[in-house]
Enzyme design. Structure first.
Site, PDB file in Angstrom:
ATOM      1  N   ASP A 211       5.762 -27.504  37.495  1.00 45.11           N
ATOM      2  CA  ASP A 211       7.162 -27.837  37.113  1.00 45.11           C
ATOM      3  C   ASP A 211       7.317 -29.584  37.150  1.00 45.11           C
ATOM      4  O   ASP A 211       6.813 -29.951  38.216  1.00 45.11           O
ATOM      5  CB  ASP A 211       8.252 -27.317  37.884  1.00 45.11           C
ATOM      6  CG  ASP A 211       9.741 -27.603  37.228  1.00 45.11           C
ATOM      7  OD1 ASP A 211       9.897 -27.346  36.170  1.00 45.11           O
ATOM      8  OD2 ASP A 211      10.417 -28.152  37.921  1.00 45.11           O
ATOM      9  N   GLU A 266     -11.292 -23.806  45.002  1.00 43.86           N
ATOM     10  CA  GLU A 266     -11.885 -22.587  45.965  1.00 43.86           C
ATOM     11  C   GLU A 266     -11.808 -21.175  45.426  1.00 43.86           C
ATOM     12  O   GLU A 266     -12.467 -20.553  46.027  1.00 43.86           O
ATOM     13  CB  GLU A 266     -10.838 -22.730  47.206  1.00 43.86           C
ATOM     14  CG  GLU A 266     -10.813 -24.109  47.834  1.00 43.86           C
ATOM     15  CD  GLU A 266      -9.805 -24.299  49.019  1.00 43.86           C
ATOM     16  OE1 GLU A 266      -9.040 -23.466  49.357  1.00 43.86           O
ATOM     17  OE2 GLU A 266      -9.667 -25.445  49.520  1.00 43.86           O
TER      18      GLU A 266
HETATM   19  C1  GLC Z   1      11.718 -28.233  34.456  1.00 40.87           C
HETATM   20  C2  GLC Z   1      12.109 -26.851  33.915  1.00 40.87           C
HETATM   21  C3  GLC Z   1      13.539 -27.107  33.858  1.00 40.87           C
HETATM   22  C4  GLC Z   1      14.238 -27.511  35.008  1.00 40.87           C
HETATM   23  C5  GLC Z   1      13.712 -28.677  35.752  1.00 40.87           C
HETATM   24  C6  GLC Z   1      13.999 -28.828  37.054  1.00 40.87           C
HETATM   25  O1  GLC Z   1      11.734 -29.282  33.256  1.00 40.87           O
HETATM   26  O2  GLC Z   1      11.255 -26.462  32.815  1.00 40.87           O
HETATM   27  O3  GLC Z   1      14.016 -25.903  33.333  1.00 40.87           O
HETATM   28  O4  GLC Z   1      15.571 -27.486  35.095  1.00 40.87           O
HETATM   29  O5  GLC Z   1      12.033 -28.889  35.479  1.00 40.87           O
HETATM   30  O6  GLC Z   1      13.496 -28.216  37.899  1.00 40.87           O
END
Ligand code: GLC
Length: 552
Positions: A211, A266
């Protein structure tokens, strides 16, 4: 390395050609009737995904979380939130997925934790200058009494990216105030996340979607930004600006990625994909060099309108730039952060990413959206590389565009006082059976976001086995994609059919022809494998906003 070399599939590198299906656990299927989707619900519906013909599942976060940002605010990285089930439920769904031949990718959220995470709570308790505070970005404010934020950074969800605490210091949150950013300058943070990676890898996960992978490193000194923007690229005017941005895409991120990669390597046959809104693609490609991510989301492709010339350019640019570093290109049209593509592509002026569509916004032309959306999917699924699908798109599911304010949950809505309605419209629970409570999402009829009445007609059971339905279209596309090894193929444009309003490319023994209209197009000779055209009786002609796959 030539493009042909780059797209050649090496055995076992499943991610290079995989079709990866995103499950948004809140909204896929509810196993216990509380109105919130869960892993038991997923497990009960898993056969429908293997039947669809996908290769892997990516789960949006199901870890413990106060759910201030729908699970992207994690308070325990190695346990499940009871809303979604238990670790045993995870093991069980993973083992069933593996039995069905599906890989399972877990969402890793390393840029920030929840403000309820024990590390953040300890940081608050420990006070100014303590080692505990150095896990996050705490700073003194500006102004006489430090009453102004340390810099001018804006939260992606609106408003300042800083919140002040009782002792006068401020902490940084690029997203909601409940999501404090980790300080990746502290080696302990890296150690912590390597442990998290190993936890899920040891449990059998096949990889990670990482993310906001482009935000982990902040420029030392945390300088002001030149342009105030809440966009994920850091610019509202020119997102391709090559200038360094103080919190998006800093060079130092590459060392972190290499560290992740060492851990992943790993283990056998695992992969990770970056969510990084980096433009242009030449810069993005650096993220998928041999010792970095295996793949990255192609947001430039997602942001491209249904327009022949532009689409051709982006496909070329993607294959060239990713190919140049030996990585497969990826393709994506929808996810849980953007307006579903069958709705989005019906607009001339698309609302900004993350803004969403509410009842006050001009409403979409549903028929036009279906036509273009199906065509866009058929165009994408013929391309070599790996494609991402978002749950419900195989049903042609549109955005919920009339969701009332009282149901909104996206922090964007609250942080902008409703000015930007946010992303709830693409997160509504999906329909399974037209005549069941909550269209089969949950037995009790409960649904954490209300489903619009038009979802009934998109229910899976109404499309199953119905020739020309979007579900059957996706199944055919995925099946021919596999039998013709399109994921591993090479793209060759048929220049005589590439005009301002048409495109055609050859991939292995399949010719993909797209007509952007307004006129109809005489199709080249050959057996039509699959077409988006509803009227299957129109022979030899492709109407506007339609795509056909022809066997060569
Ligand atoms: C990313 C996710 C989104 C979230 C953001 C903060 O963009 O896809 O849904 O709100 O990160 O974590």
């Amino acid at each position: 390395m030539t493009l042909a070399d780059a797209s050649t599939n090496a055995p076992g590198k499943w991610w290079r050609n995989a079709v990866i299906y995103q499950i948004y656990p809140r909204s896929f299927a509810d196993g216990n009737g509380d109105g919130m989707g869960d892993l038991k619900g997923v497990e009960g519906r898993l056969e429908s995904l293997s039947e669809l013909g996908i290769d892997a599942i990516w789960f949006s976060p199901f870890m413990s979380s106060p759910q201030k940002d729908a699970g992207y605010d994690v308070s325990d990285y190695t346990d499940l939130d009871p809303l979604f089930g238990t670790l045993e439920d995870f093991d069980s769904v993973l083992s069933k997925a593996h039995d069905l031949g599906l890989k399972v990718i877990v969402d890793l959220v390393p840029n920030h934790s929840s403000s309820e995470h024990p590390l953040f709570k300890a940081a608050l308790r420990a006070g100014k200058g303590s080692p505990e505070r150095s896990y996050y970005h705490f700073a003194d404010g500006k102004g006489e009494d430090g009453e102004l934020p340390p810099n001018n950074w804006q939260s992606v969800f609106g408003g300042p990216a800083w919140t002040r605490i009782d002792d006068g210091q401020w902490y940084l949150h690029i997203f909601d105030s409940s999501q404090p950013d980790f300080n990746w300058g502290n080696p302990e943070v890296e150690k912590f996340f390597h442990g998290v990676l190993r936890f899920w890898l040891d449990r059998g996960a096949d990889g990670f979607r990482v993310d906001v992978a482009h935000a982990l490193i902040k420029e030392p000194g945390l300088p002001d930004v030149e342009e105030l923007s809440s966009s994920m690229t850091g610019s509202d005017s020119d997102p391709k600006d090559e200038k360094a941005h103080p919190h998006w895409g800093q060079e130092g991120v590459h060392d972190i990625i290499r560290g992740f990669r060492k851990v992943i390597d790993e283990y056998d046959n695992r992969a990770m994909a970056a969510e990084a809104w980096i433009l242009p693609l030449s810069k993005m490609a650096k993220w998928v060099r041999e010792d970095e991510y295996h793949q990255a989301f192609n947001f430039e492709y997602l942001a491209t309108e249904w327009e022949a010339k532009r689409l051709k350019e982006v496909v070329d640019e993607s294959l060239f730039e990713f190919g140049a570093v030996g990585a497969p290109s990826t393709w994506v049209l929808s996810n849980h952060d953007v307006i579903r593509h069958v709705t989005r592509l019906s607009y001339k002026e698309i609302p900004k990413q993350g803004d969403g569509i509410g009842p006050d916004y001009p409403q979409p032309d549903e028929a036009k959206g279906q036509r273009i959306g199906r065509a866009a999917s058929a165009f994408m699924l013929g391309l070599p590389g790996s494609s991402y699908l978002y749950q419900g798109e195989e049903l042609g599911l549109p955005e919920h565009t009339t969701l009332e304010s009282e149901y909104r949950q996206d922090p964007t809505f609250f942080r902008t006082k409703g000015e930007r309605v946010g992303r709830d419209g693409c997160r509504v629970p999906i329909p399974w059976e037209a005549d069941s409570p909550a269209f089969g999402f949950s037995e009790t009829g409960k649904s954490w976001l209300p489903q619009p009445e038009n979802y009934r007609g998109y229910s899976r059971d109404r499309q199953q086995g119905v020739a020309g339905s979007t579900l059957e279209l996706y199944k055919r596309l995925l099946s021919f994609r596999k039998s013709n090894a399109l994921g591993d193929g090479n793209l060759e444009w048929i220049e005589s059919l590439c005009t301002d309003s048409t495109l055609a490319y050859k991939n292995n023994s399949v010719l993909v022809v797209a007509n952007f209209g307004p006129d109809s197009l005489a199709l080249p000779e050959g057996e039509i494998l699959v077409t988006t055209q509803h009227d299957l009786s129109i022979e030899g002609v492709l109407e506007h906003d339609q795509v056909a796959w022809i066997k060569l």
